[in-house]
Design a protein around this motif. Structure first.
Motif, short mmCIF file in Angstrom:
data_model
loop_
_atom_site.label_atom_id
_atom_site.label_comp_id
_atom_site.label_asym_id
_atom_site.label_seq_id
_atom_site.Cartn_x
_atom_site.Cartn_y
_atom_site.Cartn_z
N GLN A 37 33.79 27.80 45.88
CA GLN A 37 34.88 26.84 46.01
C GLN A 37 35.83 27.31 47.10
O GLN A 37 36.40 28.40 47.00
CB GLN A 37 35.64 26.69 44.68
CG GLN A 37 36.74 25.66 44.72
CD GLN A 37 37.47 25.52 43.40
OE1 GLN A 37 37.27 26.29 42.47
NE2 GLN A 37 38.33 24.54 43.29
N LEU A 86 36.25 31.15 46.28
CA LEU A 86 36.13 31.50 44.86
C LEU A 86 34.67 31.32 44.46
O LEU A 86 34.13 30.22 44.61
CB LEU A 86 37.04 30.59 44.03
CG LEU A 86 37.00 30.77 42.52
CD1 LEU A 86 37.63 32.11 42.13
CD2 LEU A 86 37.74 29.63 41.82
N LEU A 88 31.94 31.16 41.61
CA LEU A 88 31.87 30.85 40.18
C LEU A 88 30.43 30.88 39.70
O LEU A 88 29.55 30.31 40.34
CB LEU A 88 32.43 29.44 39.93
CG LEU A 88 33.90 29.21 40.25
CD1 LEU A 88 34.17 27.74 40.47
CD2 LEU A 88 34.77 29.74 39.12
N PHE A 99 31.77 27.49 32.91
CA PHE A 99 32.03 28.33 34.07
C PHE A 99 32.70 29.63 33.68
O PHE A 99 33.48 29.69 32.72
CB PHE A 99 32.94 27.57 35.06
CG PHE A 99 32.24 26.49 35.81
CD1 PHE A 99 32.03 25.24 35.24
CD2 PHE A 99 31.78 26.71 37.10
CE1 PHE A 99 31.38 24.24 35.93
CE2 PHE A 99 31.12 25.72 37.80
CZ PHE A 99 30.92 24.47 37.22
N GLY A 100 32.40 30.69 34.47
CA GLY A 100 33.17 31.91 34.38
C GLY A 100 34.50 31.71 35.11
O GLY A 100 34.73 30.65 35.71
N LYS A 101 35.36 32.72 35.07
CA LYS A 101 36.68 32.58 35.68
C LYS A 101 36.66 32.83 37.18
O LYS A 101 37.68 32.63 37.85
CB LYS A 101 37.69 33.50 35.00
CG LYS A 101 38.04 33.05 33.59
CD LYS A 101 39.21 33.81 33.02
CE LYS A 101 39.61 33.23 31.67
NZ LYS A 101 40.77 33.90 31.08
N TYR B 35 36.63 17.63 34.96
CA TYR B 35 36.94 19.03 34.70
C TYR B 35 38.41 19.28 35.04
O TYR B 35 38.96 18.63 35.94
CB TYR B 35 36.10 19.97 35.58
CG TYR B 35 34.71 20.27 35.05
CD1 TYR B 35 33.67 19.37 35.23
CD2 TYR B 35 34.45 21.46 34.39
CE1 TYR B 35 32.39 19.66 34.76
CE2 TYR B 35 33.19 21.77 33.92
CZ TYR B 35 32.16 20.86 34.11
OH TYR B 35 30.91 21.15 33.63
N GLN B 37 41.04 22.40 36.21
CA GLN B 37 41.14 23.78 36.70
C GLN B 37 42.60 24.22 36.62
O GLN B 37 43.45 23.63 37.28
CB GLN B 37 40.61 23.91 38.13
CG GLN B 37 40.50 25.35 38.60
CD GLN B 37 39.78 25.46 39.93
OE1 GLN B 37 40.06 24.73 40.87
NE2 GLN B 37 38.82 26.39 40.02
N LYS B 41 42.55 29.31 38.01
CA LYS B 41 41.26 28.87 38.57
C LYS B 41 40.16 28.70 37.53
O LYS B 41 38.99 28.58 37.90
CB LYS B 41 40.77 29.82 39.68
CG LYS B 41 41.75 29.98 40.82
CD LYS B 41 42.01 28.68 41.52
CE LYS B 41 42.91 28.87 42.72
NZ LYS B 41 43.26 27.57 43.35
N PHE B 42 40.52 28.71 36.24
CA PHE B 42 39.51 28.51 35.21
C PHE B 42 39.16 27.04 35.12
O PHE B 42 40.04 26.20 34.92
CB PHE B 42 40.00 29.06 33.87
CG PHE B 42 38.98 28.97 32.77
CD1 PHE B 42 39.35 28.52 31.51
CD2 PHE B 42 37.66 29.32 32.99
CE1 PHE B 42 38.41 28.44 30.49
CE2 PHE B 42 36.72 29.25 31.98
CZ PHE B 42 37.09 28.80 30.72
N LEU B 43 37.87 26.75 35.26
CA LEU B 43 37.37 25.38 35.30
C LEU B 43 36.79 25.03 33.94
O LEU B 43 35.83 25.66 33.48
CB LEU B 43 36.29 25.31 36.37
CG LEU B 43 35.87 23.98 36.97
CD1 LEU B 43 37.05 23.28 37.61
CD2 LEU B 43 34.79 24.21 38.00
#
Lengths: 109, 115
Positions: A37, A86, A88, A99-101, B35, B37, B41-43
């Motif tokens: 991202q 980023l 992911l 998703f992971g962080k 989604y 975020q 940045k956690f989606l």
């Protein structure tokens, strides 16, 4: 409880360096995906790994799926500023793509 | 041509207002998602629709109501906005619903700021 743990959370390196980021879980996944991202944009799928031990290459990016299908790694060779973003990982948890962080990578010229 | 497009890109509004975010995909996909975020940045998935039918509804306040008039569109309406709703909201689509193994195509996001 975070089902997909990514490390490191943040990585700042110089252009030309190599790096590896990790995605770990105690769960077994039928497949894992990696997305990148960029700022102000949505995630873009880079690769899907399906078979335990599988290695996939995308130019300077090498993705590996663990033998037990619980973890994955992304290795970047000779990082470039364009790799900044980023990263992911994502896998199916209770039939939902989770998703992971993420790992925020900054590559400086 | 943008595959998944969402509007607006930025949305700044006062607490208590009602707002909508629109999403359209021209990929011919059957499944669409919203989604959220957060600032870290956690989606996290909110909703998923397959052929206009709701298939995933995570623990989201009922102030959030998705609407899918056809399989190419999935809009998100939010009532009585709260400060905690501030986040980036992403629309996504996939060819079909893969039980978590689907490959997602994301829009560029809507940055919602509630003041």
């Amino acid at each position: 409880t975070q089902l997909l743990e990514q490390s490191p959370q943040f990585l700042s390196i110089q252009e030309g360096e190599n790096l590896t980021v990790y995605c770990n879980s105690s769960s077994v996944f039928s497949s894992l995906q990696w997305y990148r991202q960029e700022p102000g944009e949505g995630p873009v799928l880079l690769v899907t790994v399906v078979t335990g031990g599988e290695v996939k290459k995308l130019k300077r990016l090498t993705f590996q799926f663990g033998d037990a299908r619980k973890d994955s790694s992304l290795h970047i060779t000779a990082a470039q500023p364009g790799d900044t973003g980023l990263y992911l990982c994502a896998g199916a948890v209770y039939s939902t793509l989770t998703f992971g962080k993420g790992t925020m990578l900054l590559v400086s010229p | 041509d943008t595959a998944v497009s969402q509007t607006p890109k930025y949305l700044v509004t006062q607490m208590g207002n009602d707002k909508s975010i629109k999403c359209e995909q021209n990929l011919g996909h059957d499944t669409m998602y919203w989604y959220k975020q957060d600032s870290k940045k956690f989606l996290k998935i909110m909703f998923s629709y397959n052929n206009k039918e709701l298939i995933i509804n995570e623990t989201v306040p009922n102030r959030f109501s998705p609407k899918s008039p056809d399989k190419a569109h999935l809009n998100l309406h939010i009532n009585s906005l709260e400060l905690g709703d501030s986040a980036v909201y992403f629309c996504a689509s996939s060819q079909d619903f893969g039980g978590g193994n689907e490959k997602l195509f994301f829009g560029s996001g809507t940055q919602l700021s509630v003041l």
